[in-house]
Design an enzyme around this catalytic site. Structure first.
Site, PDB file in Angstrom:
ATOM      1  N   ASP A 148       3.309   9.512  -0.761  1.00  0.00           N
ATOM      2  CA  ASP A 148       2.151   8.713  -0.350  1.00  0.00           C
ATOM      3  C   ASP A 148       1.957   7.609  -1.370  1.00  0.00           C
ATOM      4  OD1 ASP A 148      -0.069   8.136   1.249  1.00  0.00           O
ATOM      5  OD2 ASP A 148      -0.786  10.200   1.232  1.00  0.00           O
ATOM      6  N   HIS A 161       0.814  -1.219   0.000  1.00  0.00           N
ATOM      7  CA  HIS A 161       0.000   0.000   0.000  1.00  0.00           C
ATOM      8  C   HIS A 161       0.847   1.268   0.000  1.00  0.00           C
ATOM      9  CE1 HIS A 161      -4.077  -1.776   0.794  1.00  0.00           C
ATOM     10  NE2 HIS A 161      -3.301  -2.817   1.037  1.00  0.00           N
TER      11      HIS A 161
HETATM   12  C1  GDG Z   1      -2.259   3.879   3.430  1.00  0.00           C
HETATM   13  C2  GDG Z   1      -1.221   4.530   2.518  1.00  0.00           C
HETATM   14  C3  GDG Z   1      -2.868   4.426   0.649  1.00  0.00           C
HETATM   15  C4  GDG Z   1      -9.654  10.113   7.573  1.00  0.00           C
HETATM   16  N1  GDG Z   1     -10.254  10.837   8.529  1.00  0.00           N
HETATM   17  C5  GDG Z   1     -11.330  10.129   8.902  1.00  0.00           C
HETATM   18  C6  GDG Z   1     -11.395   8.970   8.142  1.00  0.00           C
HETATM   19  N2  GDG Z   1     -10.330   8.979   7.338  1.00  0.00           N
HETATM   20  C7  GDG Z   1     -10.034   7.920   6.334  1.00  0.00           C
HETATM   21  C8  GDG Z   1     -10.170   8.508   4.953  1.00  0.00           C
HETATM   22  C9  GDG Z   1      -9.288   7.587   4.133  1.00  0.00           C
HETATM   23  C10 GDG Z   1      -8.279   7.069   5.155  1.00  0.00           C
HETATM   24  O1  GDG Z   1      -8.699   7.492   6.446  1.00  0.00           O
HETATM   25  C11 GDG Z   1      -6.884   7.632   4.921  1.00  0.00           C
HETATM   26  O2  GDG Z   1      -6.369   6.986   3.777  1.00  0.00           O
HETATM   27  P1  GDG Z   1      -5.091   7.515   2.994  1.00  0.00           P
HETATM   28  O3  GDG Z   1      -4.971   6.777   1.718  1.00  0.00           O
HETATM   29  O4  GDG Z   1      -5.229   8.985   2.788  1.00  0.00           O
HETATM   30  O5  GDG Z   1      -3.832   7.311   3.955  1.00  0.00           O
HETATM   31  P2  GDG Z   1      -3.180   6.106   4.890  1.00  0.00           P
HETATM   32  O6  GDG Z   1      -3.997   5.872   6.106  1.00  0.00           O
HETATM   33  O7  GDG Z   1      -1.773   6.540   5.129  1.00  0.00           O
HETATM   34  O8  GDG Z   1      -3.231   4.776   3.993  1.00  0.00           O
HETATM   35  C12 GDG Z   1      -1.908   5.342   1.443  1.00  0.00           C
HETATM   36  C13 GDG Z   1      -3.765   3.654   1.572  1.00  0.00           C
HETATM   37  O9  GDG Z   1      -3.026   2.962   2.582  1.00  0.00           O
HETATM   38  C14 GDG Z   1      -4.593   2.621   0.809  1.00  0.00           C
HETATM   39  O10 GDG Z   1      -3.782   1.801   0.025  1.00  0.00           O
HETATM   40  O11 GDG Z   1      -3.663   5.260  -0.190  1.00  0.00           O
HETATM   41  O12 GDG Z   1      -0.956   5.889   0.555  1.00  0.00           O
HETATM   42  O13 GDG Z   1      -0.330   5.365   3.281  1.00  0.00           O
HETATM   43  O14 GDG Z   1     -10.045   6.523   3.638  1.00  0.00           O
HETATM   44  O15 GDG Z   1     -11.536   8.490   4.618  1.00  0.00           O
HETATM   45  N3  GDG Z   1     -12.396   8.068   8.241  1.00  0.00           N
HETATM   46  C15 GDG Z   1     -13.389   8.345   9.158  1.00  0.00           C
HETATM   47  N4  GDG Z   1     -13.354   9.459   9.946  1.00  0.00           N
HETATM   48  C16 GDG Z   1     -12.363  10.359   9.864  1.00  0.00           C
HETATM   49  O16 GDG Z   1     -12.348  11.347  10.593  1.00  0.00           O
HETATM   50  N5  GDG Z   1     -14.416   7.502   9.272  1.00  0.00           N
END
Ligand code: GDG
Length: 508
Positions: free
Chosen positions: A377, A165
């Protein structure tokens, strides 16, 4: 054929309360992405349940399995193991190294030994639950050696895939890892290794050429082959997506529109700009705040006309480095607000908490500008979710060129280098001034791309590369989802309310 998903964390987190253990949904990109893939499909999810204490498996995980629509099986970790495995090898070595920040690495060989030990425990859990014809799909950098351990113990009996990821670093960064050859060779023991982008796979192939010369890479296109010893394996690019229809549907609900109107009225400025990040140094939060500060300093016409809502989701907050990052962010926000606040206008509105999904969607929809500027990222799902929720096509997206998502979203987004503060300031002004027609045209492109490559597309692409089948070929598993748990615990669970408020035992 049944799917076994294996990840460091289960999609739930156990929490100890006065009256015993309860489960809550876990957060983070991997869980958001994979939950819809397994939901109500049956199959198994193996992972750590977010707690080191001793808990009764059947009492909690039986009802949680029924709620999720697939079985949840815990891998237990002690406090000491967690420190060395999760807080050690994965958070202090692989996470910074794979995000090109090797000066933050602590290359302790104790961490490596624990990593091998815990990967072996995950392999044991897979072997315990595995049935002939299962497909084992291992997720992410915490478990890179599991395929190797399974192969050693099963002599090719297990069909395995791995998806990374996070980014894969270029050779000049990767070679700094003392266990570089073991990690590479371990990954070659999977049948299919998936990356987020072509760039990540290219980095991996370049590392193979340096470090595992006998591995011969063949072919072109999204899926290529590697001859390694007497076997062939595949390397593919599968940019992860989101549940586009789900986000879009929630964004269109009348109650969301009411929440959006309330948010807009409460802020009272002409444009809202939104950033959503887990607390992490890779997300570039201080750098972005500096870009916003410069925008306000350079363009007084933005004063009282734009508000940045910065949501930070607590993450790894017991680690001193993350506590320092939180302090730095809060100091910068205080500095900006101290310098620019006027009666009725506070430039940065700061939320340090997680919010319910519906509330997050309302924020996405209320925002005129999405400001998403990680330093690096794997993908960044927030950027895609912002687009899915912009059902009016009235928003503008500013996106870091170092997010994996930039490759798919480059024609609709304003791409920035997050280290170039002046460039970020200029992009903020450009997005602020962007005419509605240009926003509509750009957002249309963005939404089309995010919809076409949604989460089902991602899972199907991986499965097709694995053995020319889509997810639909995994039949729904009709068995009682608690049947793997000891009988007495099922009775204990019956009648208890599960975390959603539904009565446990009410059926899958
Ligand atoms: C890893 C990789 C890759 C955020 N605030 C709330 C909330 N979120 C959810 C978002 C989103 C998730 O958290 C964050 O996903 P990201 O992709 O931005 O980042 P990572 O957590 O670092 O994820 C990344 C991912 O894996 C998937 O392969 O894209 O590059 O680092 O879904 O919606 N969800 C809720 N409340 C919040 O306040 N319910």
């Amino acid at each position: 054929m049944r799917l076994i998903v294996v990840s460091n964390r289960l999609p739930i987190r156990l929490v100890r309360e006065d009256r015993g253990w309860t489960s809550q949904p876990a957060s983070g990109g991997l869980v958001t992405a994979l939950s819809p893939v397994l939901r109500n499909r049956g199959g198994i999810w193996i992972g750590w349940p977010g707690v080191a204490g001793d808990f009764d498996e059947g009492e909690i995980l039986g009802p949680a399995s029924r709620e999720a629509g697939h079985r949840l099986h815990p891998v237990r970790l002690s406090e000491v193991e967690l420190k060395s495995f999760y807080h050690g090898f994965t958070n202090q070595i692989i996470w910074p190294l794979f995000h090109d920040l090797f000066t933050r690495c602590n290359f302790s060989s104790d961490f490596w030994r624990t990593y091998l030990k815990i990967n072996a425990r995950f392999a044991d859990a897979i072997i315990q639950h595995h049935q002939p014809d299962d497909y084992v799909w291992v997720q992410d950098y915490h478990l890179m050696q599991v395929g190797h351990l399974l192969r050693r113990r099963g002599h090719g009996r297990y069909r395995t895939g791995f998806f990374l990821h996070i980014p894969f670093p270029p050779p000049d960064v990767f070679v700094k890892l003392p266990w570089r050859s073991q990690i590479l060779r371990g990954l070659l023991d999977y049948d299919l290794v998936g990356f987020q982008t072509i760039r990540d796979r290219r980095n991996f192939v370049h590392c193979l050429r340096h470090l595992v010369r006998e591995a011969k890479v063949q072919g072109r296109g999204p899926v290529i082959s590697v001859r390694y010893g007497d076997r062939m394996l595949r390397l593919g690019c599968f940019p992860i997506g989101i549940g586009f229809d789900e986000f879009s549907e929630v964004a269109k609900r009348p109650e969301t529109a009411e929440r959006v109107a309330a948010l807009r009225e409460a802020h009272g400025t002409s444009q809202l700009m939104l950033s959503v990040d887990r607390l992490d140094y890779t997300k570039g939060i201080p750098e972005r705040l500096e870009g916003f500060r410069r925008a306000l300093a350079r363009y007084p016409s933005l004063h009282e006309k734009i508000t940045l809502i910065q949501q930070v989701v607590p993450s790894r907050d017991s680690v001193p480095e993350y506590q320092r990052l939180q302090t730095d962010i809060e100091t910068l926000i205080a500095k900006i607000n101290g310098q620019f606040t006027r009666p009725g206008w506070i430039p940065v509105h700061y939320l340090y908490r997680s919010m319910p999904r519906e509330e997050l969607v309302a924020h996405y929809r209320a925002a005129d500008i999405g400001l998403i500027t990680p330093l690096k990222d794997g993908m960044n799902l927030v950027a895609k979710e912002f687009c899915a929720c912009d059902v009016d096509r009235s928003g503008a997206l500013i996106l870091s060129e170092f997010a994996g998502a930039a490759i798919q979203l480059r024609t609709g987004a304003l791409l920035v280098n997050p280290y170039d503060y002046e460039g970020v300031a200029e992009a903020i002004r450009r997005a602020f001034l962007m005419p509605p027609e240009e926003r509509r045209m750009r957002m249309h492109k963005l939404r089309t791309s995010v919809r076409k490559t949604d989460i089902a597309w991602w899972a199907d692409s991986f499965m097709e590369a694995a053995f020319a089948r889509t997810l639909h070929d995994f039949p729904h598993d009709e068995r009682d989802l608690t049947e793997d748990f000891p009988r007495q615990h099922q009775h204990a669970a019956a009648g208890r309310r599960d975390p959603s408020g539904r009565r446990a035992g009410a059926g899958a």
